[in-house]
Design an enzyme around this catalytic site. Structure first.
Site, PDB file in Angstrom:
ATOM      1  N   TYR A 109       0.823  -1.203   0.000  1.00 11.29           N
ATOM      2  CA  TYR A 109       0.000   0.000   0.000  1.00 11.29           C
ATOM      3  C   TYR A 109       0.866   1.265   0.000  1.00 11.29           C
ATOM      4  CZ  TYR A 109      -2.890   3.623   2.289  1.00 11.29           C
ATOM      5  OH  TYR A 109      -3.522   4.784   2.625  1.00 11.29           O
TER       6      TYR A 109
ATOM      7  N   ASP B  32      -1.835  -6.379   9.339  1.00 15.20           N
ATOM      8  CA  ASP B  32      -2.875  -5.400   9.068  1.00 15.20           C
ATOM      9  C   ASP B  32      -4.024  -6.153   8.390  1.00 15.20           C
ATOM     10  OD1 ASP B  32      -4.486  -3.534   7.733  1.00 15.20           O
ATOM     11  OD2 ASP B  32      -2.850  -2.091   7.585  1.00 15.20           O
TER      12      ASP B  32
ATOM     13  N   ILE C 183      -7.288  -5.167   7.840  1.00 17.84           N
ATOM     14  CA  ILE C 183      -8.465  -4.300   7.663  1.00 17.84           C
ATOM     15  C   ILE C 183      -9.387  -4.767   6.549  1.00 17.84           C
ATOM     16  CG2 ILE C 183      -7.214  -2.297   8.553  1.00 17.84           C
ATOM     17  CD1 ILE C 183      -7.258  -1.153   5.715  1.00 17.84           C
TER      18      ILE C 183
ATOM     19  N   LYS D 291     -13.183  -0.473   5.672  1.00 18.58           N
ATOM     20  CA  LYS D 291     -13.341  -1.305   4.490  1.00 18.58           C
ATOM     21  C   LYS D 291     -14.508  -2.279   4.644  1.00 18.58           C
ATOM     22  CE  LYS D 291      -9.634   0.703   3.031  1.00 18.58           C
ATOM     23  NZ  LYS D 291      -9.761   1.856   2.132  1.00 18.58           N
TER      24      LYS D 291
END
Lengths: 491, 491
Positions: free
Chosen positions: B156, B241, B243, B286
Site C-alpha cells: 500500500y 494489518d 483491515i 473497508k
C-alpha cells in the site's frame, strides 16, 4: 527450538524507547489524582463519601442549551440534510481537508468568539481529533528532535506528553511567579532563551495558553505585543493555544494574538513574515463542552504548516458524523450568540461560588476572568512552604478531604503552595459539598495559618465573607495575568 | 526594526525537516492520480467524460443494509439508550480506553469475521482514529528512529507516509514476484533481512497486510506459519494489518495470524513469548464501508504495547458519538451475520464483473479472493516492459482513457506492468463504462500485444470471453498468494 529461545534471549530491545520509558509524562500527580478519583468517585446518592473530581476542566454548565437545540434540529443527529439522508456521503467522507460546511461554520464561530475582530479563512484551518493532536502536529511541523519551545509556567501538565513524547521536542519553562500575579515578562523570556542556549537547544518558538490553563486569566494586550516583539526579534514561532477563548467571562476579556497581529497590519514585510510564524490551536472541548466528540483545529497563515499539518491530520481526522452535526450547530448564528452569552454567565456564577466559598475558609485565588478552574493558593494549609509540603497537603486533600485537585508542581510551577481547582464539571450542590469538606479540613487543622479566624463550620448556610483569612504577604496588585500553558483532552 | 529583519534573515530553519521535505511520500503517482481525478471527476449525468476513480478502495456495495438498520434503530443515531438521551454522557466521554460497550461489540465482530476461531479480549484493543493512526502508533511503540520493518511488495503506497514520516522508522521491501503469484517466501524474507543488516538498520519486525492490499489475496496458512517461524527465530515483531478481513469472498478464505498463533498453544514459553510480538491492526473503513467515521484499532497481547498505544490514542480518539452508534450496530448479531454474508456476496459479484470484463479485453488479473480491487497485469498494453513504459501507460489511462488506477511502481512492485484497479467504489454501470473505455483504448492501440485478438468493441452487450488475450509467459500456477502490505484512509 533451543536455538530459537537462544535467539530470543539475544533479541534487540523489544519495544521502542518511547514505549518502554515513562517520558509520556503521565506519572505526574496530575494524572495520579485521576486514578485515585476513578477508584472511588463521588456520587451524592450511591457514594457520598467518594472523591470529588476537581482536577478535570470540563464544562458541564450548558448542556441543556445544546440538548434543546438538538431536539429542535433533528437532521443534525439524524445524518440528514433538508430531511434527506446523507448517510452514504458521510460514511465515505474522509477528505482530510474536512467538510467545507463544517470548516466555514467553525471559522465563523471562532471569529464570533473574538467579537468579530479577527476573520478566519477556512482554508487556513486544519482539523484534528482534538487539541491534543493539534498541538502535537504543530510540534511535528515546527520542531525537529531536540529543538525546544519556551512555555510559561505554570503550564498544563499534559503538555509534557502532548508536545514532547513522540516528537522529541523539548520544553524549556519560562518561570513566572506570584510576585506579579504570574504575568509573563520579557526578562523571563530572555532568561529561558539563555537557559535553552546553555543546553545547546535550538529554540523554535514560544507556546502560550490564552486564556491560561491553569491560571484562568486572559493575556493582556500589552503582553501579547511584547511576545510578538520577542518572537519577531528571535525569528521564531508563536503558538497560541486558545481552547478556552469562549470561557472569558469578565473584563478585560479575551484578546487573541491574531487580533494584535492584525492591528500591526500586514503591509510591511516584517509583519507579513511574522504572521507566518503565529499559529493558533482551538477546540470545541471546553467552549462547547464536547471533549467526547474530538474536535480540534490548527489555524495558521503559513502555507507550509497548513500543508504538512493537513497531511498529518490523516492520523486523527474528525468523524464525519460529528462534523455534520457541528456544521449545523455552529452554523446557527442565533444559537451560538445566545449560547456564548449564557455559557459565560454561568461560568462566572460558578467561579464566584468557588472563590467566595474558598475566601470563607481563608483561602485566596488568583483573580481570574476565564477558564473552568481557579488557581488557588493553599500555602497556609501546608506544614512547610516547600514542594514536599505541597505534596503532603495534596495527598491529604485527595485521600482525607476527598477532593482531587491538581498541585502546582504538576504544572511546573516554581513556587510551592498553588493548586488548580476545577469548578465547571459538577453541580452547584457538589461544589458546596467540596467547599464544606475543605472547611472542615481547615478547621480540624487549626484553621488558616497566618492569622485567619478558624474556618466557618457551614458554608452553604450564608455568606462566608466573615471568615476571610488574608493570605498575608502575597500581593494581589497584578491579578490579571499573562499567557501560560495548557489545554485539553484530560485523559 | 532593522535589527529585527536582520535577525530574521539569520533565523533557524523555519519549519521542521518533516514539514519541509516530502518524506510524507504523498508525491507518488498513487496520490497524484487522485488529484487528477478530483479536478475532473466522472459523473454519468453532469460529467460523463470525467475521470472514473479506480484508485480508491472504498466499499459502497452495502450501504442499503446499513441504512435499513439505522432506520430500524433510531436510538443509535439519536444519542439515546432505551429511548433516553445519553447526550451529556457522550459529550463528555473521552476516556482513551474507549467505551466498554463499543469495545465489547467490536471484539465480538472481529471474532465473528474469523469464524469465531479467534477470541478477542476487549482489554487488548486500543481504539484509534482509523487504521492510519493504528499503524503509526504501532511503529512508535515498536521502532526507534532508524529501526526497520520488512514489508512484502507490492505494498500500500500510503505506508511510506503512515509508517515512516513522523516516526523515523524505515521500510525494507521484501521483494515478491509474479513467478509464484507474489507469494511470500522465506528466501525473500532472509534476503530483505540481510539487506537491512547491510544498511546497518536494526530490524524490529515484519508488517503484512492480510488480505493483501494491493493483491486482493489472503495469506495461506502455510505462509503464516513460515512468517511466525521467521519472527520467532529473529526475535522480532509481526504486525498483521487485517483491515480487509471482512472482504474475503472465496476459498480458501481468510485466516488470521492470531488463529495460527493460537493453534500453536500458549503452553510453551516460546509460543507465549511470540504471542507478545504479534499485533493486529483493524478498521471499520473497508469491511463496513465507514472510512468517514474514523474507527481503527490495534489488537495486542503485549501489555507494554497496549499501555503505550492507549496513551498515544489520545492523539486520535474515536468520536464518542460514533462509538455509541457502532456499539449498537455491531452489537446486533443478527444484523452483522446477514451483513457479512451479503456484503461478501456483492463484493464477489463486482469482482467477477471486473475480471470478466478485463479478460474480454485481453487483460488478466491475479486470481483474488478478497479485497476491493484486483491486481491487474497490463504489460501487453505497454510499449516497453519497463517502469518508464508503466508510467507512460498509466498517464495514458488517467488522461486519455479517463480511469484513475494505481501503477504497481507506486506500490513498490519490482516488476513493471501491474496496476491496482478498484471496483467497489462505483456502481455496476460505472464499472461497465470504465471497461468499455479500456476496451476502446486497447482497440485503438492495436489490441493486446502478444497474440490476442483485437479488443471487443462493446462489453456490456454480452459475454466478453471470446476476446480473451493470454498474458503469455506468466504462469498462474500459484495464484493465491501471501501477505503483502497496505491499508486505508485513502487520503
Amino acid at each position: 527450538m533451543v536455538s530459537m529461545v537462544a535467539d530470543e534471549k539475544s533479541q534487540p530491545q523489544l519495544l521502542s524507547k518511547k514505549a518502554a520509558c515513562n517520558s509520556h509524562g503521565q506519572d505526574s500527580s496530575y494524572f495520579l489524582g485521576w486514578e485515585e478519583y476513578e477508584k472511588n468517585p463521588y456520587d451524592p446518592v450511591s457514594n457520598p463519601g467518594g472523591i470529588i473530581q476537581m482536577g478535570l476542566a470540563e464544562n458541564q454548565l450548558s448542556f441543556d442549551l445544546l440538548e434543546s437545540w438538538l431536539e429542535a434540529n433533528p437532521d443534525a443527529l439524524g445524518l440528514r440534510r433538508g430531511g434527506a439522508s446523507v448517510f452514504r456521503e458521510l460514511a465515505l467522507f474522509q477528505d482530510y481537508h474536512g467538510m467545507p460546511a463544517f470548516k466555514n461554520a467553525l471559522a465563523r464561530f471562532m471569529s464570533e468568539q473574538r467579537g468579530y475582530r479577527v476573520a478566519f479563512d477556512p482554508s487556513n484551518i486544519v482539523l484534528t481529533a482534538g487539541a491534543t493532536s493539534a498541538n502535537e502536529a504543530l510540534m511535528f511541523c515546527l520542531a525537529d528532535h531536540g529543538d525546544a519551545f519556551l512555555i510559561p509556567t505554570p503550564y498544563y501538565p499534559g503538555f509534557d506528553r502532548d508536545l514532547k513524547w513522540r516528537t522529541g521536542a523539548e520544553i524549556v519553562p519560562v518561570h513566572c511567579t506570584s510576585a506579579n500575579g504570574f504575568r509573563l515578562t520579557r526578562a523571563a523570556l530572555d532568561d529561558a532563551f539563555r537557559r535553552a542556549q546553555k543546553r545547546r537547544l535550538r529554540v523554535k518558538g514560544v507556546l502560550i495558553t490564552n486564556p491560561s490553563n491553569p491560571l484562568g486569566t486572559t493575556s493582556p494586550r500589552a503582553d501579547l505585543e511584547m511576545l510578538l516583539d520577542f518572537v519577531a526579534a528571535r525569528g521564531i514561532h508563536l503558538v497560541s493555544d486558545e481552547i478556552y477563548s469562549g470561557t472569558a467571562f469578565a473584563a478585560p476579556g479575551f484578546v487573541s494574538v491574531l487580533e494584535v497581529l492584525a492591528a500591526r497590519g500586514a503591509s510591511n514585510a516584517a509583519a507579513a513574515d511574522l504572521s507566518e510564524r503565529v499559529h493558533v490551536v482551538y477546540s470545541l472541548s471546553k467552549d462547547l463542552g464536547l471533549p467526547g466528540f474530538r474536535v480540534g483545529a490548527i489555524y495558521s497563515s503559513n502555507a507550509g504548516v497548513v500543508s504538512a499539518a493537513t497531511k498529518m491530520s490523516s492520523f486523527g481526522l474528525v468523524s464525519s458524523q460529528t462534523q455534520h452535526l457541528l456544521a449545523s450547530l455552529l452554523g446557527d448564528k442565533e444559537f451560538t450568540r445566545k449560547y456564548i452569552t449564557e455559557n459565560t454567565r454561568r461560568i462566572k456564577e460558578r467561579r464566584d461560588q468557588l472563590v467566595e466559598g474558598l475566601r470563607g475558609i481563608g483561602i485566596e485565588c488568583l483573580e481570574s476572568n476565564a477558564g473552568l478552574f481557579c488557581w488557588v493558593r493553599m500555602g497556609n494549609l501546608m506544614t512547610s512552604q516547600s514542594f514536599e509540603g505541597e505534596m503532603e497537603l495534596w495527598k491529604k486533600v485527595v485521600f482525607e478531604v476527598g477532593l482531587n485537585i491538581s498541585p502546582g508542581s504538576s504544572c511546573h510551577c516554581r513556587e510551592p503552595g498553588w493548586f488548580r481547582v476545577c469548578f465547571a464539571n459538577m453541580s452547584a450542590k457538589t461544589l458546596d459539598v467540596a467547599l464544606q469538606r475543605l472547611a472542615d479540613f481547615a478547621e480540624a487543622n487549626g484553621g488558616c495559618k497566618g492569622g485567619g479566624a478558624p474556618a466557618r463550620r457551614r458554608l452553604a448556610g450564608g455568606p462566608a465573607r466573615t471568615m476571610s483569612c488574608p493570605v498575608g504577604r502575597f500581593s494581589w496588585a497584578n491579578r490579571l495575568t499573562p499567557g501560560s500553558a495548557d489545554r485539553k483532552a484530560e485523559r
